[in-house]
Design an enzyme around this catalytic site. Structure first.
Site, PDB file in Angstrom:
ATOM      1  CG  HIS A  87      -1.647  -1.248   1.474  1.00 52.19           C
ATOM      2  ND1 HIS A  87      -2.876  -1.562   0.933  1.00 52.19           N
ATOM      3  CD2 HIS A  87      -1.278  -2.339   2.200  1.00 52.19           C
ATOM      4  CE1 HIS A  87      -3.239  -2.769   1.336  1.00 52.19           C
ATOM      5  NE2 HIS A  87      -2.282  -3.265   2.105  1.00 52.19           N
ATOM      6  CB  SER A 108      12.698  23.057 -14.615  1.00 51.66           C
ATOM      7  OG  SER A 108      11.921  24.242 -14.645  1.00 51.66           O
ATOM      8  CE  LYS A 111      11.176  19.815 -10.510  1.00 53.66           C
ATOM      9  NZ  LYS A 111       9.960  20.412 -11.089  1.00 53.66           N
ATOM     10  CD  GLU A 155       7.999  12.918 -15.235  1.00 55.06           C
ATOM     11  OE1 GLU A 155       7.030  13.668 -15.118  1.00 55.06           O
ATOM     12  OE2 GLU A 155       9.173  13.322 -15.303  1.00 55.06           O
TER      13      GLU A 155
END
Ligand code: ARG
Length: 470
Positions: free
Chosen positions: A163, A284, A290, A297
């Site tokens: 979980h 970024s 970043k 992704e």
């Protein structure tokens, strides 16, 4: 093709007085997609012409002309000079029309006892067979990389989750090897699909077979198929092989996506378990700090695209009456794209896994949080105090509550606090409360202990023949 007044210029144009409209040509043409099967199409034509000559259906002289012409087609393809023409619809008519330009009349005999319906699916099966080999090789590289990283991390402790809540300490090597197992099954699915699809549709002709005395075993063998397909209707209309590979690719991509999701989590500031190398991070344009895991992704997103390709093809096929219908032309676009996407994803994942840096200290610290050794304490009560497991579970729950209220981990809870719950406990209990002891104790077959993981690394090394290289 002669440009006679009042007659269509299409190869099939004998009964047509006018050209198809431009939009008709656009919706009908598949050359931009199926040109990728040019080598398979030439191979199929070579085998077919040889067989026609051998069976006395065309002359050996015509076959020689055809073969010489096909040699030249191949040269043009390799040189990048082959003229792919949209008005010729698809790769089959492009190759045949070029052959006609190169060798003249004998080219017109090549299509005897054949139809584009058996031709296209012969080419397609050959193409998919090759692509499956490449996908399996890509997965094998990923497995090797995962095994190498697992070997470096057989005793690196990290939290295991259920979980996404801290459950029990595990070893990073164990975690990485889970993906090696998945990839092995993925390769197995591709291997099985390749065996099942390796039957030759060639000679099924349009749908019913042919009146010419052809030898389907000969073309099947020449093209490396195991046997000719036994039912001509099935041969030209079956696309379950394409569905099967899309399904195998989709499942494999799903596994890549799960690993990608873990990389996204692990490289976040909140987890801080791992850092992707510069080569596999992006910045970024506005936030200078970043390091984004874009490739991971995109793998997540692309797994969904491949699943969609399976669903699209299944939707296109499920209500098609036998035998061939033009709906089947769009099968190739879906399958080619799925293989391209998968190939890219598996390479990107291999690159990321090969170069990611793991932060063992942060992983260990996270593993020690969340009372991750509570099960070890319960097991200890069962073993040392002969408590039934249910009672031990309850006692442990009260000790966890005590640690929680004192704001410490189990390993840092004073013995007196534990004894106030279970007086029979002694100092000895601390021997099971460290994350290292917890992981080391899980020695059951398939368990996370460094000893078991080391064994598994060795087994995989032998199984995949890695030691020769190392
Ligand atoms: N380009 C077609 C395809 O990919 C070849 C078969 C065409 N057959 C036909 N009867 N129009 O499916």
């Amino acid at each position: 093709m002669a440009d006679k007044q009042g007659e269509s210029q299409q190869m099939w144009g004998g009964r047509f007085a006018a050209q198809p409209s431009d939009i008709m040509q656009s919706i009908n043409a598949s050359i931009d997609v199926d040109r990728r099967m040019v080598l398979q199409d030439v191979a199929g034509s070579r085998a077919h012409a040889d067989m026609l000559a051998e069976c006395g259906i065309i002359s050996h002289e015509d076959n020689e002309q055809i073969q010489t012409g096909l040699d030249r087609v191949l040269e043009e393809v390799k040189a990048g000079t082959f003229p792919y023409r949209t008005e010729l619809e698809d790769i089959h008519m492009n190759v045949e029309a070029r052959l006609k330009e190169l060798v003249g009349e004998p080219a017109g005999r090549l299509h005897t006892a054949r139809s584009r319906n058996d031709q296209v699916v012969t080419d397609f099966r050959l193409w998919v067979r090759g692509a499956l080999t490449e996908s399996q090789a890509g997965l094998l590289e990923l497995q090797k990389t995962l095994i190498r990283r697992a070997a470096e991390n057989t005793d690196t402790i990290m939290p295991g989750f259920t979980h996404l809540q801290t459950a029990q300490p595990v070893t990073l090597g164990h975690h990485l090897l889970a993906y090696v197992e998945m990839a092995e099954r993925d390769r197995g699915r591709m291997h099985d699909a390749a065996l099942r699809l390796n039957e030759s549709p060639l000679g099924a002709a349009a749908l019913a077979g042919t009146g010419f005395a052809i030898d389907r075993d000969m073309t099947s063998e020449a093209l490396g198929f195991d046997r000719p397909m036994a039912n001509s209707l099935d041969a030209v209309s079956a696309r379950d092989f394409a569905l099967e590979v899309l399904s195998a690719l989709s499942i494999a991509a799903t596994h890549l996506s799960r690993l990608a999701e873990e990389l996204v989590l692990w490289t976040s500031a909140q987890f801080a378990f791992a850092t992707l190398s510069d080569g596999w991070s992006t910045g970024s344009s506005i936030m200078p700090q970043k390091r984004n895991p874009d490739a991971a992704e995109l793998i997540r997103a692309k797994a969904a695209l491949i699943a969609g390709q399976f669903a699209s093809l299944q939707g296109a096929i499920k209500a098609l009456p036998l035998a061939y219908a033009k709906d089947l032309q769009d099968d190739k676009r879906l399958v080619f794209e799925a293989f391209d996407t998968f190939g890219l994803c598996v390479k990107a994942m291999t690159g990321m896994i090969g170069t990611v840096t793991f932060d063992a200290d942060n992983m260990r610290a996270a593993a020690a949080k969340g009372f991750s050794t509570a099960t070890d304490l319960a097991d200890y009560l069962v073993r040392e105090l002969q408590m039934p497991f249910r009672d031990a579970h309850h006692v442990t729950g009260r000790i966890v509550a005590a640690a929680e209220s004192e704001g410490v981990d189990l390993a840092a809870l004073p013995l007196q606090s534990m004894q106030s719950v279970e007086p029979r406990l002694t100092e000895d209990v601390f021997s099971v409360l460290s994350v290292e002891a917890s992981a080391a104790s899980r020695q059951s077959y398939g368990g996370t202990s460094p000893a078991r993981v080391t064994e598994q690394v060795q087994l995989w090394t032998t199984r995949l023949g890695l030691e020769a290289k190392e």
